[in-house]
Motif scaffolding. Sequence first.
Motif, PDB file in Angstrom:
ATOM      1  N   THR A 638      -5.632  -5.027  55.608  1.00 43.14           N
ATOM      2  CA  THR A 638      -6.840  -5.135  54.796  1.00 43.14           C
ATOM      3  C   THR A 638      -7.910  -5.887  55.567  1.00 43.14           C
ATOM      4  OG1 THR A 638      -7.789  -6.053  52.763  1.00 43.14           O
ATOM      5  CG2 THR A 638      -5.881  -7.195  53.682  1.00 43.14           C
ATOM      6  N   GLN A 639      -9.146  -5.400  55.413  1.00 42.50           N
ATOM      7  CA  GLN A 639     -10.277  -6.061  56.054  1.00 42.50           C
ATOM      8  C   GLN A 639     -11.103  -6.854  55.054  1.00 42.50           C
ATOM      9  OE1 GLN A 639     -12.403  -2.870  57.964  1.00 42.50           O
ATOM     10  NE2 GLN A 639     -10.903  -2.699  59.645  1.00 42.50           N
ATOM     11  N   GLN A 640     -10.772  -6.706  53.767  1.00 38.57           N
ATOM     12  CA  GLN A 640     -11.509  -7.423  52.722  1.00 38.57           C
ATOM     13  C   GLN A 640     -10.739  -8.612  52.168  1.00 38.57           C
ATOM     14  OE1 GLN A 640     -11.049  -3.929  52.394  1.00 38.57           O
ATOM     15  NE2 GLN A 640     -12.969  -3.589  53.517  1.00 38.57           N
ATOM     16  N   GLY A 641      -9.503  -8.786  52.599  1.00 40.69           N
ATOM     17  CA  GLY A 641      -8.714  -9.915  52.115  1.00 40.69           C
ATOM     18  C   GLY A 641      -8.038  -9.654  50.785  1.00 40.69           C
ATOM     19  N   LYS A 642      -8.072  -8.399  50.323  1.00 40.53           N
ATOM     20  CA  LYS A 642      -7.421  -8.090  49.050  1.00 40.53           C
ATOM     21  C   LYS A 642      -6.947  -6.647  49.065  1.00 40.53           C
ATOM     22  CE  LYS A 642     -11.891  -7.051  46.894  1.00 40.53           C
ATOM     23  NZ  LYS A 642     -12.823  -7.395  45.784  1.00 40.53           N
ATOM     24  N   CYS A 643      -5.935  -6.365  48.225  1.00 36.86           N
ATOM     25  CA  CYS A 643      -5.413  -5.009  48.102  1.00 36.86           C
ATOM     26  C   CYS A 643      -4.602  -4.888  46.824  1.00 36.86           C
ATOM     27  CB  CYS A 643      -4.557  -4.637  49.310  1.00 36.86           C
ATOM     28  SG  CYS A 643      -3.033  -5.575  49.446  1.00 36.86           S
ATOM     29  N   ASN A 644      -4.427  -3.648  46.379  1.00 40.52           N
ATOM     30  CA  ASN A 644      -3.594  -3.347  45.226  1.00 40.52           C
ATOM     31  C   ASN A 644      -2.475  -2.407  45.646  1.00 40.52           C
ATOM     32  OD1 ASN A 644      -5.129  -4.821  43.327  1.00 40.52           O
ATOM     33  ND2 ASN A 644      -6.572  -3.118  43.107  1.00 40.52           N
ATOM     34  N   ILE A 645      -1.263  -2.745  45.322  1.00 43.44           N
ATOM     35  CA  ILE A 645      -0.106  -1.884  45.579  1.00 43.44           C
ATOM     36  C   ILE A 645       0.425  -1.424  44.225  1.00 43.44           C
ATOM     37  CG2 ILE A 645       2.246  -1.761  46.508  1.00 43.44           C
ATOM     38  CD1 ILE A 645       1.434  -3.816  48.588  1.00 43.44           C
ATOM     39  N   THR A 646       0.474  -0.120  44.048  1.00 42.34           N
ATOM     40  CA  THR A 646       0.922   0.416  42.757  1.00 42.34           C
ATOM     41  C   THR A 646       2.190   1.237  42.945  1.00 42.34           C
ATOM     42  OG1 THR A 646      -0.382   2.440  42.937  1.00 42.34           O
ATOM     43  CG2 THR A 646      -1.458   0.527  41.947  1.00 42.34           C
ATOM     44  N   PHE A 647       2.986   1.305  41.874  1.00 42.88           N
ATOM     45  CA  PHE A 647       4.196   2.145  41.859  1.00 42.88           C
ATOM     46  C   PHE A 647       4.629   2.306  40.408  1.00 42.88           C
ATOM     47  CE2 PHE A 647       5.398  -2.271  42.467  1.00 42.88           C
ATOM     48  CZ  PHE A 647       6.396  -2.482  41.532  1.00 42.88           C
ATOM     49  N   SER A 689      -4.741 -11.229  46.594  1.00 41.74           N
ATOM     50  CA  SER A 689      -5.967 -11.824  47.110  1.00 41.74           C
ATOM     51  C   SER A 689      -5.552 -12.888  48.112  1.00 41.74           C
ATOM     52  CB  SER A 689      -6.793 -12.431  45.986  1.00 41.74           C
ATOM     53  OG  SER A 689      -7.954 -13.062  46.499  1.00 41.74           O
ATOM     54  N   LEU A 690      -5.833 -12.652  49.386  1.00 42.64           N
ATOM     55  CA  LEU A 690      -5.308 -13.511  50.444  1.00 42.64           C
ATOM     56  C   LEU A 690      -6.285 -14.640  50.765  1.00 42.64           C
ATOM     57  CD1 LEU A 690      -3.924 -10.635  52.668  1.00 42.64           C
ATOM     58  CD2 LEU A 690      -2.658 -12.106  51.095  1.00 42.64           C
ATOM     59  N   PRO A 691      -5.762 -15.866  50.941  1.00 41.57           N
ATOM     60  CA  PRO A 691      -6.648 -17.031  51.097  1.00 41.57           C
ATOM     61  C   PRO A 691      -7.372 -17.081  52.429  1.00 41.57           C
ATOM     62  CG  PRO A 691      -4.348 -17.675  51.349  1.00 41.57           C
ATOM     63  CD  PRO A 691      -4.344 -16.245  50.910  1.00 41.57           C
ATOM     64  N   ASP A 692      -6.796 -16.474  53.491  1.00 43.70           N
ATOM     65  CA  ASP A 692      -7.464 -16.452  54.791  1.00 43.70           C
ATOM     66  C   ASP A 692      -6.811 -15.393  55.668  1.00 43.70           C
ATOM     67  OD1 ASP A 692      -5.067 -17.640  55.590  1.00 43.70           O
ATOM     68  OD2 ASP A 692      -5.907 -19.655  55.507  1.00 43.70           O
ATOM     69  N   ALA A 693      -7.356 -15.248  56.872  1.00 40.73           N
ATOM     70  CA  ALA A 693      -6.835 -14.236  57.787  1.00 40.73           C
ATOM     71  C   ALA A 693      -5.418 -14.613  58.223  1.00 40.73           C
ATOM     72  CB  ALA A 693      -7.758 -14.098  58.989  1.00 40.73           C
ATOM     73  N   ASN A 720      -4.116  -9.437  57.200  1.00 37.89           N
ATOM     74  CA  ASN A 720      -5.488  -9.647  56.745  1.00 37.89           C
ATOM     75  C   ASN A 720      -6.375 -10.071  57.900  1.00 37.89           C
ATOM     76  OD1 ASN A 720      -7.783 -10.150  55.216  1.00 37.89           O
ATOM     77  ND2 ASN A 720      -7.142 -12.241  54.709  1.00 37.89           N
ATOM     78  N   SER A 721      -7.447  -9.314  58.119  1.00 39.52           N
ATOM     79  CA  SER A 721      -8.377  -9.640  59.201  1.00 39.52           C
ATOM     80  C   SER A 721      -9.671 -10.261  58.680  1.00 39.52           C
ATOM     81  CB  SER A 721      -8.697  -8.374  60.005  1.00 39.52           C
ATOM     82  OG  SER A 721      -9.239  -7.372  59.158  1.00 39.52           O
ATOM     83  N   CYS A 722      -9.746 -10.534  57.380  1.00 39.03           N
ATOM     84  CA  CYS A 722     -10.965 -11.113  56.787  1.00 39.03           C
ATOM     85  C   CYS A 722     -10.894 -12.637  56.832  1.00 39.03           C
ATOM     86  CB  CYS A 722     -11.128 -10.634  55.344  1.00 39.03           C
ATOM     87  SG  CYS A 722     -12.590 -11.291  54.512  1.00 39.03           S
TER      88      CYS A 722
END
Length: 826
Positions: A638-647, A689-693, A720-722
């Motif tokens: 992720t480049q925005q520091g967040k993602c959703n994983i669904t199943f 939601s990731l706190p940092d890179a 995470n690259s953000c």
Amino acid sequence: MSATVATQKFSFPFSCAVRLSQQDEITQKGCVQAKAVALHDLQENPILSKPSPVAVIGALVHEENSAQKSAKAAHGDVAPAQVLVCAEASQSALLSRQCVFEKLAVESEDQRPAAKRQLSSESAARTITVVKKSAVRKEAEEQRQLKPKALMGQRPSPCAAVAGKKRRRKDLFTNSEVFHRVDSHVIRTGVELKEKCVYDIKTIVQSISQGARTELERLRAIWVWLCHNIEYDVSGYLGRSEKLSSPEEVIAAGRGVEVGIECQEVPGHSKGIGYRQGQSLKNVKSDHLWNAVLLGGQWFLLDACWGAGRVDVQHESFVKRFDDFYFLTDPEEFIDSHFPDEEKWQLLDTPITLEEFERRVFKTSAFFTMGLKLIQPHHSHIVTDDGEANVSLGFSRPATFTYEMTQHQDLLHCGASEQKESSNSSHGLLTVSHRSMKLQLLPPASGVYDVKVFARPESATTPLIWVCSFTVECPTPKAMEEIPENPFLSWGLQPVSGSLGVTGSNQGSDVAEVEEGVFELAMKTSKPLMVLCELVHPELEAAVAKRCLATQIQPNALSCHVLCPLRGFYRLSVFVRDYEKTEVKFQNAANFLLHCKGKVVGPDELFPPGLGSACGPGTRTSEAGLSKFSHTTALVSTQQGKCNITFHNQRDLELHTVLSREESKTAAVPLSRQLFCTYTDTKVTVSVSLPDAGVYRLGLYARLVPGGDFNPMCDFVLRNSCDQPGPPFPGVYSAWRKGCVLFEPRVGLLEPLTWVRFRVRVPGAQRVSVVGETRTDLKLNKSRVWEGEVSTGNGLQQLKLAAASGESSEMAVLMIFDIKQLEREV
């Protein structure tokens, strides 16, 4: 053993060795041994009374009554037979060119107790005659002259053309199992005769050949008995005791036994014990004897000496090991180790020269019995090209290989003849494909090296056996980095991989060049498997190596993501077992050589610690009813520091998620607040939601049995690259259950002194409120969503979202929101 034989007859006399000193031993270079027997009752014999030891190198057939002997000779019976005791006798000791086998050796001390080192009473009662070689030859010649003239000239020449197709060993018998009855009888009878102290050769031959129905079976019986009753005199060969090789006297005892097979003694050179690699045999006297036998009008080759066992030079001992290969060996295979003095006894359509024999690759019997074929090189001495040398073998049946490369030694037969695993695989690359083995040798320094190749059938669990040898001359070594050792024998997919369930790979047996420090291995499987991987680099610590691997297990595929933090060569080994059979041990299925010479992965880019063996969706999640994952691979970027994983959660299992990273990284907010799970019908959404890179581990767990523990389902690697910190989510309580959805606010840390819009769905709720410094009741709209504007206050208290269900007035807290602290003015 050898014997003078009448035409169309096969004489099989019994021979023994005699000497006066029991400290001396009878030996010949690399051949059979006959331990001495002190004949105290023969001291009066003037020939035997000499103080020097006397070796028995032959035995004549004598009857006690000379008149009976003359009568038998007149009727064309068996001529006096002579039996050489030592196979590697000098040329002057070769008494005859017509023989039974090589030389019959009697292990007298094995057959008789130490207290009874005299001839048996039966043998001692017989007339024992001492004659000179000339007398032996003269008497033999007289016997031959008594033969009917009609029999003369009927023996086929080994060079004569044979009508029809030339028969091979396989044409005589399909495999050695056809001799099981004969072999078992010979071995059993031999033991019984030894226990009964029976040494009479006529009795022995009659006993062991009893039940033999054909000429071939009679020959087999004698050969098997020989192989189980002779051994090399290693002590004599190594100079530990006196060797008796050229005596002038011959002691004859016993009588010949006709078995009706013609046999020819064949002197020549062999690549046996004492053979020095690279030596020239030109003008060197031959030192070995073997035999040719006439079966069905065609000559065949055999060597009872080599069939008896092998010499362990390292331990200075003879290892008895019956080797069936040297019974009627095909000439095309026999010539690799045996070169006769007379060209005709090569029995080849196109004979080879002595120089070609010297250059030929030495192959053991195991090479041929395993069905191996030499592809390259064509000669045993290899000179490296740019520091490399290549060996390639073909095989018709699946086999496992390894090799050993050591500093050159003169003797061919030195070192181990068995190998359990490769000892210095860093000096080469061995790869095994469907029908061939390739070995790329990389000598570490200039010099000459000995290379031994070992092999065994793929299904065997015994040590690998020496199959062939080479010498490698390296003028200039190749400059390269150190290759990690490979204890699992070969590179690429192992020959057993198919039987283990691995059917293919995106990487072959060649070196894999790693780009950007990242490598991905993908393998196809024929059934569900469990997998473990190992990464080895000469300078890589084991704890760091574990953080370089992420494996994904799917019902029909396995994959491994590899990170390379150092330049150089890596060994990636793959181990598998059946998915369901937890009691079965993991077995090595493949080994890959990776080479990283460019960009490497930094310490902060390694996989997070604590990754399980199952990363990403796969077999385990499918069995639990977790399906339709939005992310099908183990790695999520992720480049925005967040993602959703669904199943989808088909079985409505109770789930749990964990977010972690390297322990050295500390955060102001617990990482558990960086996750938020939403359950609607069967669909599950895990928001991160990731706190940092950096690199994180997202672990998914499920309770498979009500009241049981949570079991790991799979791990995701989040990269995470953000650099911007992602805000935490609200803290969730157990009352937040399936069907509850938070629309607003989606963050768990709110600004003070602001109004925040809340929108939330809580199935079955009668009242929903937000409680802080004040209480705000939310209103239910037409879409069954509770909504309202809420003041965050001055940040002195958290905001709590609570709901009341049914007629109960008690409200349960669903989640909490933190308020940022106001900055105080100075």
